[in-house]
Write an enzyme that holds these catalytic residues in place. Structure first.
Site, mmCIF file in Angstrom:
data_model
loop_
_atom_site.group_PDB
_atom_site.id
_atom_site.type_symbol
_atom_site.label_atom_id
_atom_site.label_comp_id
_atom_site.label_asym_id
_atom_site.label_seq_id
_atom_site.Cartn_x
_atom_site.Cartn_y
_atom_site.Cartn_z
ATOM 1 N N TYR A 1 0.849 -1.200 0.000
ATOM 2 C CA TYR A 1 0.000 0.000 0.000
ATOM 3 C C TYR A 1 0.880 1.245 0.000
ATOM 4 C CZ TYR A 1 -5.038 -0.472 0.228
ATOM 5 O OH TYR A 1 -6.336 -0.627 -0.114
ATOM 6 N N GLU B 1 -0.539 4.893 -0.405
ATOM 7 C CA GLU B 1 -1.310 6.128 -0.625
ATOM 8 C C GLU B 1 -0.417 7.352 -0.434
ATOM 9 O OE1 GLU B 1 -4.857 6.057 1.763
ATOM 10 O OE2 GLU B 1 -5.574 4.256 0.741
ATOM 11 N N ASP C 1 -7.174 13.952 -24.824
ATOM 12 C CA ASP C 1 -7.250 12.539 -24.440
ATOM 13 C C ASP C 1 -6.617 11.739 -25.575
ATOM 14 O OD1 ASP C 1 -7.881 9.920 -23.934
ATOM 15 O OD2 ASP C 1 -9.913 10.346 -23.209
ATOM 16 N N THR D 1 -4.480 6.436 -21.518
ATOM 17 C CA THR D 1 -4.276 5.093 -20.979
ATOM 18 C C THR D 1 -2.884 4.658 -21.411
ATOM 19 O OG1 THR D 1 -5.356 4.179 -22.945
ATOM 20 C CG2 THR D 1 -6.699 4.394 -20.955
ATOM 21 N N LYS E 1 -2.740 0.910 -24.898
ATOM 22 C CA LYS E 1 -3.163 0.804 -26.302
ATOM 23 C C LYS E 1 -1.913 0.850 -27.197
ATOM 24 C CE LYS E 1 -7.816 2.553 -25.390
ATOM 25 N NZ LYS E 1 -7.935 3.287 -24.113
ATOM 26 N N ARG F 1 -2.531 -2.249 -18.355
ATOM 27 C CA ARG F 1 -3.793 -1.509 -18.270
ATOM 28 C C ARG F 1 -3.666 -0.500 -17.136
ATOM 29 N NH1 ARG F 1 -7.077 -4.245 -21.722
ATOM 30 N NH2 ARG F 1 -8.600 -2.601 -21.424
HETATM 31 N N1 DSN Z 1 -12.642 1.114 -24.558
HETATM 32 C C1 DSN Z 1 -11.693 1.931 -25.253
HETATM 33 C C2 DSN Z 1 -11.664 1.652 -26.712
HETATM 34 O O1 DSN Z 1 -11.853 0.503 -27.093
HETATM 35 O O2 DSN Z 1 -11.445 2.554 -27.507
HETATM 36 C C3 DSN Z 1 -11.896 3.360 -24.959
HETATM 37 O O3 DSN Z 1 -11.937 3.554 -23.613
#
Ligand code: DSN
Length: 423
Positions: free
Chosen positions: A57, A59, A203, A229, A232, A238
């Site tokens: 942990y 925080e 974003d 994120t 990707k 993730r």
């Molecule tokens: N779920 C994602 C996507 O597939 O583009 C976006 O958050």
């Protein structure tokens, strides 16, 4: 090709769960994965995300924690943060958001009050739920006004965005989304944000890896806040990050913790650090450019086969197809392609007359196949499989789908995926 069994401790403790993991490994090995938001992480990223760091942990932030025993965790987080700052050229990075939606919610908490007006691209036009769309908390707790793309071009009309921003005076303007095949003009958005007095949030979840690899323009220095994120095109675990200029650092950190989250997931932070290290290597630039080259080659091959692509093609990793002219609903096509070993997702297209759960389109992308080493010369074969699969979806030809599945598995066997077990 049958993958070897892996995960001995898991198999001994919980064979039922181990079998499911093994089946997923086999599926990811045998199929052509075209979902543009997915990828294959490296073995190094996988190992970092499965470490004992998850037992801790922590925080707070490095040097300012509410728990003792942070000798190593602080260094892990500092490393991830420093690598994010260096890779993207930003003053500040927060690597703690659990994923993209919590990261975006933290931006609202940092810069807006409940009921304030916020602006983003409408979900069915290619935006994201968290950009103020009605069913999301961001559309329920804030007053979301939404822009789209032009029906005739499939492109953003900046005059329309400007008019809306000047009329509505949003606190936040989001740019970026989930089904945008074209380059995002961050400078144009920044000008509109400046004129309307809004905070500009880029974003870049879908294109973070392309930005890191120099295959898409960077939102730095145009955006006030950058949200992404990490799993990707960036090819990490993730997770998510928020980045900004120094002036916004405190507000963002306070919003992530204690505003929205508790303890960070340290094993994920470690894996993010590894992914950022990988993304800083020259080979990652080659990867990012190859993703775009493959998408362009695939788009051309699909156009040659009569597919209708939103905006007429792609500048990035993603292609959005309207299957109306093929006389097959997106969901029927996506499910048939899945049976053929080609994994895509059904998706709305701009001005879609159908419902989101049964839309007209299919969204595909090239990050995963590029991670396996497929190149532009393979894209005509990929387009051919898609074409035959969509035809088989219309005619209900299961034999044709089975034949494609076998051909796909053959090619995939020649391109082992990162992170999957090998002999
Ligand atoms: N779920 C994602 C996507 O597939 O583009 C976006 O958050």
């Amino acid at each position: 090709m049958t993958l070897p069994l892996s995960h001995p401790a898991l198999s001994a403790t919980d064979p039922e769960l181990a079998a499911l993991v093994g089946a997923e490994e086999q599926l990811q090995a045998d199929t052509l994965r075209l979902i543009p938001s997915e990828n294959y992480v490296s073995q190094a990223v996988l190992e970092a995300s499965g470490t004992v760091l998850q037992n801790k942990y922590s925080e707070g932030y490095a040097g300012r924690r509410y728990y003792e025993g942070q000798q190593n965790i602080d260094q892990v987080e500092r490393l991830a943060t420093a690598r994010a700052k260096a890779l993207f050229g930003v003053d500040h990075a927060n690597v703690q958001p659990y994923s993209g939606s919590p990261a975006n919610l933290a931006v609202y908490l940092a810069f807006a009050e409940p009921g304030d007006t916020v602006m983003g691209m409408a979900l069915p036009m290619g935006g994201h739920l968290t950009h103020g769309w009605g069913v999301s908390a961001t559309g329920k707790w804030f007053r979301g006004v939404q822009y789209g793309v032009r029906q005739d071009t499939g492109l953003i009309d900046f005059d329309e965005v400007r008019d809306l921003a000047l009329k509505e005076r949003p606190k936040l303007i989001f740019c970026g989304g989930t089904a945008l095949p074209r380059t995002i003009d961050f400078a144009a958005f920044a000008e509109i944000a400046r004129e309307s007095g809004a905070v500009l949030v880029a974003d870049v979840a879908h294109i973070a890896g392309l930005i890191a690899g120099g295959a898409h323009p960077s939102p730095v220095p145009h955006a006030d806040v950058i949200s992404t994120t990490t799993h990707k095109t960036l090819r990490g675990p993730r997770g998510a990050m928020l980045m900004s200029r120094e002036e916004h650092a405190k507000a963002i950190d306070k919003a992530v913790f204690p505003g929205l989250q508790g303890g960070p997931h340290n094993q994920t932070t470690a894996a993010i650090a590894v992914a950022l290290h990988e993304a800083a290597q020259p080979s990652f630039r080659d990867y990012a450019h190859a993703v775009v080259d493959n998408a362009k080659a695939l788009a051309e091959a699909l156009l040659a086969r009569g597919f209708d692509l939103v905006s007429g093609g792609t500048d990035n990793h993603l292609i959005l197809m309207d299957l109306t002219p093929k006389d097959v609903p997106g969901k029927v096509a996506a499910k048939a392609l899945d049976r053929a070993g080609i994994v895509v997702n059904y998706n709305t297209v701009p001005y879609d007359p159908r419902k989101p759960f049964d839309p007209s389109g299919v969204r595909i992308g090239t990050p995963s196949l590029t991670s396996r080493g497929l190149a532009t010369e393979h894209m005509p074969a990929v387009a051919d499989w898609i074409d035959r699969g969509v035809t088989a979806a219309r005619t209900g030809d299961e034999d044709a789908l089975a034949a494609i599945r076998a051909e796909v598995a053959d090619l995939m066997a020649a391109f082992p995926a990162p992170g999957l077990p090998t002999d």
